[in-house]
Design a protein around this motif. Structure first.
Motif, mmCIF file in Angstrom:
data_model
loop_
_atom_site.group_PDB
_atom_site.id
_atom_site.type_symbol
_atom_site.label_atom_id
_atom_site.label_comp_id
_atom_site.label_asym_id
_atom_site.label_seq_id
_atom_site.Cartn_x
_atom_site.Cartn_y
_atom_site.Cartn_z
ATOM 1 N N ALA A 197 0.692 -1.165 0.205
ATOM 2 C CA ALA A 197 -0.292 0.071 -0.094
ATOM 3 C C ALA A 197 0.515 0.612 0.094
ATOM 4 O O ALA A 197 1.710 1.249 1.009
ATOM 5 C CB ALA A 197 -1.072 0.369 1.147
ATOM 6 N N ALA A 256 -8.467 3.717 -4.335
ATOM 7 C CA ALA A 256 -9.015 3.380 -2.522
ATOM 8 C C ALA A 256 -8.625 3.721 -2.048
ATOM 9 O O ALA A 256 -7.908 5.130 -1.491
ATOM 10 C CB ALA A 256 -7.826 1.797 -2.927
ATOM 11 N N VAL A 278 -2.906 4.238 -2.228
ATOM 12 C CA VAL A 278 -3.935 4.459 -1.150
ATOM 13 C C VAL A 278 -3.968 5.933 -0.641
ATOM 14 O O VAL A 278 -2.922 6.507 -0.547
ATOM 15 C CB VAL A 278 -4.063 3.308 0.319
ATOM 16 C CG1 VAL A 278 -3.157 3.886 0.715
ATOM 17 C CG2 VAL A 278 -5.965 3.428 0.809
ATOM 18 N N THR A 279 -5.411 6.883 -0.200
ATOM 19 C CA THR A 279 -5.515 8.028 -0.008
ATOM 20 C C THR A 279 -7.023 8.170 0.746
ATOM 21 O O THR A 279 -7.793 8.065 0.906
ATOM 22 C CB THR A 279 -5.687 9.349 -1.517
ATOM 23 O OG1 THR A 279 -5.247 10.276 -0.001
ATOM 24 C CG2 THR A 279 -7.333 8.944 -2.020
ATOM 25 N N PRO A 282 -10.429 9.777 -1.306
ATOM 26 C CA PRO A 282 -9.983 9.038 -3.663
ATOM 27 C C PRO A 282 -10.348 10.032 -4.256
ATOM 28 O O PRO A 282 -11.521 10.948 -4.394
ATOM 29 C CB PRO A 282 -10.926 7.685 -3.323
ATOM 30 C CG PRO A 282 -11.073 7.591 -2.132
ATOM 31 C CD PRO A 282 -10.701 8.998 -1.177
ATOM 32 N N LEU A 321 -8.690 5.398 2.502
ATOM 33 C CA LEU A 321 -7.746 4.357 3.637
ATOM 34 C C LEU A 321 -8.597 3.086 3.853
ATOM 35 O O LEU A 321 -8.110 2.107 4.405
ATOM 36 C CB LEU A 321 -8.221 5.088 4.680
ATOM 37 C CG LEU A 321 -7.226 6.535 4.337
ATOM 38 C CD1 LEU A 321 -7.553 7.449 6.071
ATOM 39 C CD2 LEU A 321 -5.839 6.060 4.007
ATOM 40 N N ASP A 381 -10.746 1.029 2.021
ATOM 41 C CA ASP A 381 -10.232 -0.242 1.047
ATOM 42 C C ASP A 381 -9.317 -1.028 1.461
ATOM 43 O O ASP A 381 -9.234 -2.325 0.835
ATOM 44 C CB ASP A 381 -10.448 0.445 0.668
ATOM 45 C CG ASP A 381 -11.727 1.705 -0.418
ATOM 46 O OD1 ASP A 381 -12.584 0.591 -0.126
ATOM 47 O OD2 ASP A 381 -12.020 2.146 -0.933
ATOM 48 N N VAL A 382 -8.218 -0.557 2.457
ATOM 49 C CA VAL A 382 -7.076 -1.575 2.299
ATOM 50 C C VAL A 382 -6.458 -1.372 4.061
ATOM 51 O O VAL A 382 -5.679 -1.169 4.899
ATOM 52 C CB VAL A 382 -6.253 -0.926 1.763
ATOM 53 C CG1 VAL A 382 -4.431 -1.243 1.048
ATOM 54 C CG2 VAL A 382 -6.112 -0.456 0.270
ATOM 55 N N VAL A 415 0.728 5.081 -0.054
ATOM 56 C CA VAL A 415 -0.067 6.231 0.646
ATOM 57 C C VAL A 415 0.123 7.056 0.380
ATOM 58 O O VAL A 415 1.674 7.811 -0.512
ATOM 59 C CB VAL A 415 0.408 6.834 2.588
ATOM 60 C CG1 VAL A 415 -0.856 8.067 2.368
ATOM 61 C CG2 VAL A 415 -0.547 5.537 3.263
#
Length: 216
Positions: free
Chosen positions: A4, A54, A34-35, A38, A56, A58-59, A6
């Protein structure tokens, strides 16, 4: 293996793209950006946009977490959803990593407390204020944390991590694929090797003030 990476507004591109090129080439690697919010995330030069789908939530359990630095780092230092996510995923991640001033965000989130870490030379001394022992090394591995110094050091950190994850042979294969054999035309890549004039010019750019001699 899920990696992941960021992103946040004002990130420095090479901080994350260098490690992306390395870690994304490891066997069975799945890289996800990921952010917190999104959508289109714009870099510090405002000329590169990454469409991050994605969020946060989501991961929830990546194997490797990586956060880069950049001018936008200053806006990511307050406790909130990103810090909460970093603390949560750090509990289960195999590796929690950073490049450049990304280590400042990890430190502010509290995950580097009592650890050794590095950062961009312009921010290194500030790590101590978060209970972190600053190191001038280009790559620092302490426990399951790996931190890299400024920008280009992210490639070195990612190759180090690749060796620890998949073995030296796999890491060297990736190194050859990306032809990482740096031969810089100038010896100004560190505070110790740069001239006083170059250092002043760099500080002027980083702080947004005119250099002492009035030149860029």
């Amino acid at each position: 293996m899920q990696v992941a990476i960021v992103l946040y507004p004002g990130f420095t591109s090479l901080d994350v793209i260098g490690p992306y090129e390395v870690l994304g080439r490891l066997p069975e690697a799945e890289v996800v950006f990921v952010t917190e919010h999104p959508g289109a995330i714009v870099n510090d030069l405002r000329s590169l946009t990454v469409d991050v789908v994605a969020g946060l939530d989501d991961v929830p359990a990546p194997d490797v977490v990586l956060i880069g630095g950049g001018p936008g780092q200053a806006e990511q230092m307050s406790d909130g959803p990103l810090h909460e996510w970093l603390r949560a995923v750090d509990r289960t991640s195999t590796w929690t990593t950073s490049v450049c001033t990304g280590s400042m965000i990890l430190a502010a989130a509290g995950v580097l407390d009592g650890r050794r870490a590095t950062s961009h030379w312009g921010a290194l001394e500030h790590l101590a204020g978060f209970g972190v022992t600053p190191s001038k090394e280009r790559v620092v591995v302490d426990g399951h944390y790996a931190t890299a110094a400024g920008v280009s050091a992210g490639i070195d950190m990612a190759l180090t991590l690749a060796g620890l994850i998949s073995g030296d042979h796999a890491a060297q294969v990736v190194q050859l694929i990306i032809e990482y054999a740096p031969e810089p035309p100038y010896d100004a890549g560190s505070v110790d090797s740069a001239s006083a004039e170059v250092f002043e010019g760099a500080m002027a750019v980083l702080t947004g003030r005119p250099p002492a001699d009035g030149t860029a």
